[in-house]
Design an enzyme around this catalytic site. Structure first.
Site, short mmCIF file in Angstrom:
data_model
loop_
_atom_site.label_atom_id
_atom_site.label_comp_id
_atom_site.label_asym_id
_atom_site.label_seq_id
_atom_site.Cartn_x
_atom_site.Cartn_y
_atom_site.Cartn_z
N CYS A 305 0.78 -1.17 0.04
CA CYS A 305 -0.02 0.16 -0.10
C CYS A 305 0.80 1.28 -0.11
O CYS A 305 0.49 2.33 -0.81
CB CYS A 305 -1.01 -0.11 1.22
SG CYS A 305 -0.19 -0.01 2.81
N HIS A 364 -3.25 1.31 6.60
CA HIS A 364 -3.18 1.18 5.22
C HIS A 364 -2.99 2.68 4.76
O HIS A 364 -3.51 3.74 5.36
CB HIS A 364 -4.69 0.78 5.06
CG HIS A 364 -4.81 0.90 3.40
ND1 HIS A 364 -4.13 0.21 2.45
CD2 HIS A 364 -5.68 1.38 2.69
CE1 HIS A 364 -4.48 0.39 1.38
NE2 HIS A 364 -5.59 1.15 1.26
N ASP A 387 -7.41 6.06 -3.92
CA ASP A 387 -6.56 4.74 -3.49
C ASP A 387 -6.40 3.95 -4.90
O ASP A 387 -7.40 3.54 -5.38
CB ASP A 387 -7.22 4.16 -2.54
CG ASP A 387 -6.46 3.21 -1.79
OD1 ASP A 387 -5.37 2.80 -2.21
OD2 ASP A 387 -6.95 2.62 -0.78
N ASN A 427 -14.56 3.79 9.66
CA ASN A 427 -15.74 4.14 10.63
C ASN A 427 -16.46 2.76 10.90
O ASN A 427 -17.67 2.97 11.33
CB ASN A 427 -16.33 5.22 10.27
CG ASN A 427 -17.00 5.89 11.63
OD1 ASN A 427 -16.76 5.57 12.69
ND2 ASN A 427 -17.57 7.01 11.37
N ASP A 429 -17.98 -0.66 12.41
CA ASP A 429 -18.01 -1.37 13.62
C ASP A 429 -17.50 -2.84 13.18
O ASP A 429 -17.53 -3.57 12.28
CB ASP A 429 -19.33 -1.75 14.19
CG ASP A 429 -20.16 -0.31 14.53
OD1 ASP A 429 -19.20 0.71 14.62
OD2 ASP A 429 -21.37 -0.28 14.56
#
Length: 674
Positions: A305, A364, A387, A427, A429
């Site tokens: 990355c 990352h 990205d 973000n 869970d």
């Protein structure tokens, strides 16, 4: 060094290999009979006035013989005619790009200098001294970005007489962060200096609480890099007329930096077997990678990355687009598209890797570039996530973005491009599920804070990091965060609202500082059965338990799971390992009539065993092209030294980076700024 250097005539209907006269729609040289009476006007010389133009366009550092300018800003061209101009003389400048220039597509631009109407670029006569005429040209702020051919055309009778093809009059057109009308306009001068003109930087790795700094040479001004970036766009077969559109350029670049589906620049490799190429940890910067790709047309091996992010940053900054590298610690990869991270465990509490499709990287790296977004409602311009690491497809290609950071923060995931995927990275869970003997899965824990623990980028004018987490997410548990998560659910975020009772069991992992080699992020499996009466258990992990798992990264991930009766607990901890460093020093000596600079790299093997097949790499943007050195063997506790001489090309403080790579010792580097 680039295939774009060999431009063709605009009459693309004729083969360049043909010996017949070219009779295309836009001949670049048409000769007609001179008008009667007096000496016919002709061009003796065209000077692109580089010494005047380059400083004004902040392009002096580009190592090229051609003029480099930024669109939307005036540049000068001095044309010397065979005589002084008179009232009836009529001439124009013509700028052509691509193999089939067309005025209605913006790839053939006519600039006039009188009352006659021209194209979208403005022109005016600045001064005349005899036959020498200084002309001003102001390209439109939406002009096509790339390499143009320049001609002077004189009206002769019923036709136009054009100058011959002259590579010395070619010019490169870039995006312009200094022009308010350009979509990449960045108001702050210090940010332009950092995000457009800085050709070196640092990329952050490691984990929260143990951040590791890695130097990277972007080298966007080095020889052949501008041609290489244009070659990338050519290889993508991106239409010339789209290359003025910032959104399309960054989206195409995101796809082309990886080779996953379009023969792009870099091949990804996370296997720890780099025998067919260069290990990701051995790269010092982007220059060698881009030069190799442009010279061979073959994808370069290998990348992870931070390599993708470093090369993509070079590509974007080279074209004039404000860009920075972002590191997200504890970055989720939502493979299932439900905007949450599901970790599945077996009945005995061990991770079920075959059933788990989502994953969490200890860090990352991606990029942010600055632009307005006229395709979106107000408020979604500014920094956009892009990205090039191939994780998931977007519209059929492995790419990501541009996704507005502002939209990610507010949970407005319906906007293009790929906002949902980036939202999950920062973000989502983390849902822990246990699978019983029948395959039924039950949630036993939801961690709302593990993903996106911190997002960092290089600070302006220093190597210190800048925390940009607040630009991606509201404080956990705040009312604004609740509104964001609710809004994200409306757009497909499949959150878990199970009523998980708060038990008496809890789990955490702490660690003592570890100094050893790099170890790939992996699991060190160990069963520990204890009757817990106190609130902590110490488990020692010996070096020989993780030494066989050494790889390209400098961290180990531990996952702790436990159960008691009907309750289960789990915890995740990433431990960053410290690597030895290279010592880099710079000196100066007089050599004959000039002063030479010398850089010395020294290293001492701290291990109990010798190092075999050791490679060292040394590079400094603007001062030192990549140098390599091979050491067959470095004995235990032995020291080696390596010296190289160089003459800097660019003035001012410059960074020189050294990297060492061997199969059982990686992430060894050093740098100096002189």
């Amino acid at each position: 060094t680039s295939k774009t250097s060999a431009t063709t005539s605009p009459s693309s209907s004729c083969s360049t290999a043909s010996t017949r006269p070219c009779r295309g729609r836009f001949p670049e040289e048409v000769r007609t009979a001179p008008p009667s009476g007096g000496a016919p006007l002709s061009v003796e010389n065209v000077d692109m006035s580089q010494q005047i133009n380059k400083p004004k366009h902040y392009t002096t550092a580009y190592d090229t013989q051609s003029l480099v300018v930024r669109r939307g800003h005036e540049f000068m061209v001095r044309v010397t005619f065979n005589r002084e101009l008179v009232q009836q003389d009529d001439f124009q400048l013509e700028f052509l790009i691509g193999s089939n220039p067309s005025a209605n597509k913006g790839s053939l631009v006519v600039v006039t200098f009188g009352s006659r109407r021209g194209g979208p670029w403005a022109g005016r006569i600045v001064e005349m001294q005899g036959g020498s005429v200084l002309l001003s040209v102001t390209p439109s702020a939406t002009a096509i970005v790339g390499k143009y051919r320049t001609y002077v055309a004189i009206s002769v009778g019923s036709g136009m007489q054009r100058t011959k093809r002259n590579a010395a009059t070619d010019l490169y057109m870039l995006f312009n962060a200094w022009c308010p009308q350009d979509p990449v306009f960045l108001p702050d001068e210090s940010e332009r200096m950092e995000y457009v003109l800085n050709d070196t930087g640092v990329i952050y790795q490691g984990s929260m609480g143990a951040i590791v700094t890695r130097s990277w040479g972007y080298g966007q001004f080095e020889y052949g890099i501008l041609d290489a970036c244009i070659y990338i766009l050519d290889s993508s077969r991106m239409p010339i007329y789209n290359r003025g559109n910032i959104i399309k350029v960054v989206r195409k670049g995101s796809a082309m930096i990886n080779s996953q589906d379009d023969n792009g620049v870099l091949v990804g490799n996370w296997s720890n077997d780099y025998s067919m190429g260069v290990a990701p940890t051995a790269w010092t910067g982007s220059v060698t990678i881009l030069q190799q790709y442009a010279n061979t047309g073959v994808p370069v091996c290998y990348a992870q990355c931070w390599v993708y992010a470093g090369v993509f940053c070079t590509f974007l900054r080279c074209l004039g687009i404000p860009t920075r590298v972002i590191t997200n610690f504890s970055s989720a990869h939502d493979n299932t598209g439900n905007l949450k991270t599901d970790l599945i465990f077996k009945m005995d509490g061990t991770p079920d890797r075959r059933a788990t499709r989502d994953s969490i990287w200890n860090y990352h790296c991606w990029n942010e570039c600055w632009m307005v977004r006229p395709d979106l409602p107000a408020g979604y311009g500014g920094w956009q996530v892009v990205d090039s690491t191939p994780q998931e497809t977007s519209d059929g290609h492995f790419r990501c973005g541009p996704a507005p950071v502002a939209a990610i923060k507010e949970g407005n995931l319906c906007h293009p491009f790929d906002c949902g995927f980036v939202f999950a990275e920062v973000n989502s869970d983390v849902v822990f599920l246990k699978k019983d003997r029948y395959g039924t899965m039950e949630v036993f824990k939801v961690d709302k804070t593990h993903v996106g623990q911190g997002l960092f980028t290089k600070a302006l004018g220093s190597d210190q990091y800048m925390n940009v987490t607040h630009t991606y997410k509201h404080p956990e548990g705040s009312e604004a965060d609740s509104r964001t998560m609710t809004r994200a659910e409306e757009y497909g975020c499949d959150r878990d609202h199970s009523d998980i009772p708060d038990g008496e069991l809890s789990a955490d992992i702490t660690s003592e500082p570890v100094t050893h080699l790099s170890a790939i992020c992996s699991y060190v499996m160990r069963w520990v059965f204890v009757c817990v009466e106190e609130n902590s258990v110490i488990v020692k992990i010996q070096a020989d338990e993780y030494l066989p798992h050494l790889g390209g990264q400098n961290s180990i991930r531990f996952i702790l799971t436990g159960s008691s009766e009907e309750q289960s607990v789990s915890a995740i901890k990433v431990v960053t390992l410290l690597s030895p460093a290279l010592t880099v020093t710079v000196g100066q000596q007089k050599h004959y009539q000039e002063y030479l600079m010398f850089v010395t790299v020294t290293f001492t093997n701290p291990l109990k065993e010798p190092l075999q097949n050791v490679f060292m790499y040394l590079e400094g943007s603007g001062v030192l092209a990549l140098r390599r050195r091979y050491f067959p063997k470095i004995e235990s506790q032995a020291s080696v030294s390596w010296m190289e001489a160089f003459l800097p090309r660019l003035a001012g403080p410059r960074r020189i980076t050294a990297v060492m790579y061997t199969s059982n010792l990686s992430q060894v580097s050093g740098m100096t700024i002189e």
